[in-house]
Motif scaffolding. Sequence first.
Motif, PDB file in Angstrom:
ATOM      1  N   PRO A 166       0.856  -1.143   0.147  1.00 48.97           N
ATOM      2  CA  PRO A 166      -0.059  -0.035  -0.003  1.00 48.97           C
ATOM      3  C   PRO A 166       0.752   1.371   0.244  1.00 48.97           C
ATOM      4  N   SER A 167       0.527   2.064  -0.798  1.00 48.95           N
ATOM      5  CA  SER A 167       1.317   3.588  -0.948  1.00 48.95           C
ATOM      6  C   SER A 167       0.257   4.419  -1.555  1.00 48.95           C
ATOM      7  N   PRO A 168      -0.035   5.378  -0.480  1.00 50.24           N
ATOM      8  CA  PRO A 168       0.256   5.549   0.887  1.00 50.24           C
ATOM      9  C   PRO A 168      -0.200   4.288   1.600  1.00 50.24           C
ATOM     10  N   ASN A 169       0.609   4.085   2.779  1.00 53.59           N
ATOM     11  CA  ASN A 169       0.277   2.757   3.468  1.00 53.59           C
ATOM     12  C   ASN A 169      -0.721   3.157   4.457  1.00 53.59           C
ATOM     13  N   ASN A 170      -1.567   2.094   4.618  1.00 46.69           N
ATOM     14  CA  ASN A 170      -2.459   2.037   5.682  1.00 46.69           C
ATOM     15  C   ASN A 170      -2.158   1.012   6.757  1.00 46.69           C
ATOM     16  N   PRO A 171      -1.684   1.550   7.989  1.00 50.65           N
ATOM     17  CA  PRO A 171      -2.372   2.687   8.710  1.00 50.65           C
ATOM     18  C   PRO A 171      -1.433   4.046   9.004  1.00 50.65           C
ATOM     19  N   THR A 172      -0.155   3.969   8.421  1.00 52.88           N
ATOM     20  CA  THR A 172       0.757   4.921   8.472  1.00 52.88           C
ATOM     21  C   THR A 172       0.693   6.047   7.749  1.00 52.88           C
ATOM     22  N   GLY A 173       0.092   5.832   6.422  1.00 53.45           N
ATOM     23  CA  GLY A 173       0.042   6.955   5.516  1.00 53.45           C
ATOM     24  C   GLY A 173       1.262   7.467   4.813  1.00 53.45           C
ATOM     25  N   THR A 174       2.195   6.467   4.840  1.00 57.78           N
ATOM     26  CA  THR A 174       3.600   6.859   4.310  1.00 57.78           C
ATOM     27  C   THR A 174       3.468   6.339   2.721  1.00 57.78           C
ATOM     28  N   ALA A 175       4.164   7.155   1.772  1.00 57.84           N
ATOM     29  CA  ALA A 175       4.130   6.660   0.459  1.00 57.84           C
ATOM     30  C   ALA A 175       5.477   6.161   0.208  1.00 57.84           C
ATOM     31  N   LEU A 176       5.788   5.104  -0.601  1.00 61.68           N
ATOM     32  CA  LEU A 176       6.791   4.455  -1.391  1.00 61.68           C
ATOM     33  C   LEU A 176       7.347   5.115  -2.512  1.00 61.68           C
ATOM     34  N   PRO A 177       8.527   5.379  -2.500  1.00 65.63           N
ATOM     35  CA  PRO A 177       9.608   6.189  -3.412  1.00 65.63           C
ATOM     36  C   PRO A 177       9.386   5.295  -4.722  1.00 65.63           C
ATOM     37  N   PRO A 178       9.463   5.655  -5.991  1.00 65.82           N
ATOM     38  CA  PRO A 178       9.586   4.850  -7.175  1.00 65.82           C
ATOM     39  C   PRO A 178      10.695   3.720  -7.015  1.00 65.82           C
ATOM     40  N   ASP A 179      11.943   4.292  -6.455  1.00 63.21           N
ATOM     41  CA  ASP A 179      12.900   3.202  -6.585  1.00 63.21           C
ATOM     42  C   ASP A 179      12.632   2.044  -5.904  1.00 63.21           C
ATOM     43  N   ALA A 180      11.972   2.073  -4.778  1.00 64.17           N
ATOM     44  CA  ALA A 180      11.486   1.145  -3.886  1.00 64.17           C
ATOM     45  C   ALA A 180      10.563  -0.022  -4.649  1.00 64.17           C
ATOM     46  N   ILE A 181       9.697   0.515  -5.457  1.00 59.28           N
ATOM     47  CA  ILE A 181       8.661  -0.237  -6.255  1.00 59.28           C
ATOM     48  C   ILE A 181       9.509  -0.935  -7.347  1.00 59.28           C
ATOM     49  N   GLY A 182      10.480  -0.236  -7.872  1.00 58.22           N
ATOM     50  CA  GLY A 182      11.025  -0.917  -8.981  1.00 58.22           C
ATOM     51  C   GLY A 182      12.073  -1.947  -8.390  1.00 58.22           C
ATOM     52  N   VAL A 183      12.835  -1.592  -7.479  1.00 59.51           N
ATOM     53  CA  VAL A 183      13.493  -2.677  -6.780  1.00 59.51           C
ATOM     54  C   VAL A 183      12.714  -4.009  -6.490  1.00 59.51           C
ATOM     55  N   LEU A 184      11.603  -3.819  -6.050  1.00 61.25           N
ATOM     56  CA  LEU A 184      10.672  -5.163  -5.447  1.00 61.25           C
ATOM     57  C   LEU A 184      10.290  -5.725  -6.814  1.00 61.25           C
ATOM     58  N   CYS A 185       9.851  -4.859  -7.747  1.00 61.93           N
ATOM     59  CA  CYS A 185       9.331  -5.578  -9.290  1.00 61.93           C
ATOM     60  C   CYS A 185      10.673  -6.388  -9.900  1.00 61.93           C
ATOM     61  N   GLU A 186      11.725  -5.962  -9.755  1.00 69.28           N
ATOM     62  CA  GLU A 186      12.823  -6.879 -10.236  1.00 69.28           C
ATOM     63  C   GLU A 186      13.157  -7.901  -9.549  1.00 69.28           C
ATOM     64  N   ALA A 187      13.032  -7.799  -8.116  1.00 68.85           N
ATOM     65  CA  ALA A 187      13.107  -8.820  -7.122  1.00 68.85           C
ATOM     66  C   ALA A 187      12.083 -10.027  -7.321  1.00 68.85           C
ATOM     67  N   ALA A 188      10.936  -9.607  -7.732  1.00 67.57           N
ATOM     68  CA  ALA A 188       9.867 -10.454  -7.770  1.00 67.57           C
ATOM     69  C   ALA A 188       9.929 -11.544  -8.737  1.00 67.57           C
ATOM     70  N   GLY A 189      10.694 -11.224  -9.902  1.00 66.99           N
ATOM     71  CA  GLY A 189      10.683 -12.197 -11.144  1.00 66.99           C
ATOM     72  C   GLY A 189       9.365 -12.135 -11.818  1.00 66.99           C
TER      73      GLY A 189
END
Length: 371
Positions: A166-189
Motif C-alpha cells: 500500500p502506498s500511501p500505506n495504511n495505517p501509517t499514511g507513508t508513501a513508497l518512493p519509485p525506486d523501492a517499487i522498481g527494486v521489488l518488481c525486479e526482485a519478484a521475478g
Amino acid sequence: MSFPPIRPELAGIEPYGAPQLPIDRVPVQLNVNENPYGPSEECIADIAAAAADAARTLNRYPDREFVALRTALASYLSRDVAGEITPDQVWAANGSNEVMLQLLQAFGGPGRTALSFAPTYSMYPEYARDTHTRWVAGRREDDFSLDLDVARDLVKTEQPGVILLPSPNNPTGTALPPDAIGVLCEAAGDGLVVVDEAYGEFRRAGVPSALELLPTYRNLVVTRTMSKAFAGAGLRLGYLAADPAICDAIRVVRLPYHLSAVTQAVALAALGHAPELLSKVDELRAERDALVDWLRSESYDIADSDANFVLFGRFADRHAVWQGLLDRGVLIRETGPDGWLRVSVGTPDEMAAFRAALIEVTQSDVNGERA
C-alpha cells in the motif's frame, strides 16, 4: 464436530470491521478514512437518473465486461501518466477489497506466498487466509519506511506470488518512493507487485504515482478506489491498472456478472463529475498538513502522511485515549502499532472538535500520558 461446520482455521475469529456507531450518538466520525464531503445536488440528480435508466433493464444481466466503465476509468487514470492507459489494462470489482481478493484467487493459492511489510493493511492477511495462500510479513523501519536491501532479500528468499504494497500505506499514511517499487518488481521475478493506491489522490505534490512505472514492469499492478477521494465509499467500486494479460487472468476467478448494472451506471455517472468530486482533495490535503503541524506542536510522534489520515502517538494506554475521545463524541481508529492511534481528516469543524477533545482527554486522564 460443532455446528455450523466452519473451517477449523476460521472458528472463533471475529469478522473484520471498524466500529459503526449512530451519528446522533457520535457526531464526529473520523475512523474509517471517508471523504467528509458528499456529492452536489447536480451530481446526485445525475446518479439517480443513471440508476433509474439501469433499473429499466434489471430483467437482463449487466455487461459482463463493463466496457463503458473500463473505458471511463482508463481515461481518468491516463491523466496521471505521460502515456495512455487503455481499457484492456483496467479491471474493476466491488471495492478494492474484491480486486485484491481476486488477485489472490488468481495468483495466490495453495503452495504460493503473499508478502507485505508490517505495519500494513489488516485485511491483507485475511485475503491470504481466505485463498489458502501462505502469508509472510516483513517489517518496516521505525519511521515506517522500507530498508530496500532487507526487503529485496526477503522477496528473493520467499519468492512470493504476490507482494502487497500500500502506498500511501495504511495505517501509517507513508508513501513508497519509485525506486523501492522498481527494486521489488525486479526482485519478484514473475511474481506480481501490487501497489495499493487507495489513497493515491491525496499524495503530496511531487510524490509520483506507481502508474508511471506500468510501461517498465509487466508484473506491476496498481489498484485504486472510488471510496476515498471520489467520496464514493457507499458505491463500492475499486479498480486496477495492469498488463492486459493480468486482467485476462482475473476473468478466470471472477464471479459471473460481478458488477451490477446499477453499480456500473452509478460509477459512470460519478466519473462524469470527477472535477467536482475531486475538488475537495486540495482542501483535505491542507487540513491534513495543518493537523500534522498541530500534533507535532503538541509533541506527538507523527508518521508523515500522503493520505487523508494521520497516525500519531505514542500513548501508554491508547485504548483509554480512544475511549476518552469517544466519550466526548469523537470516534477515531485504534489501529496500527501499539501506542499509536489513527485519525481521519474531516471538515475544519470536525478537526477542531478532535483537537479540543484530545486536549481535554490527555489533560484530564493519566492514561493519556505519552509512552
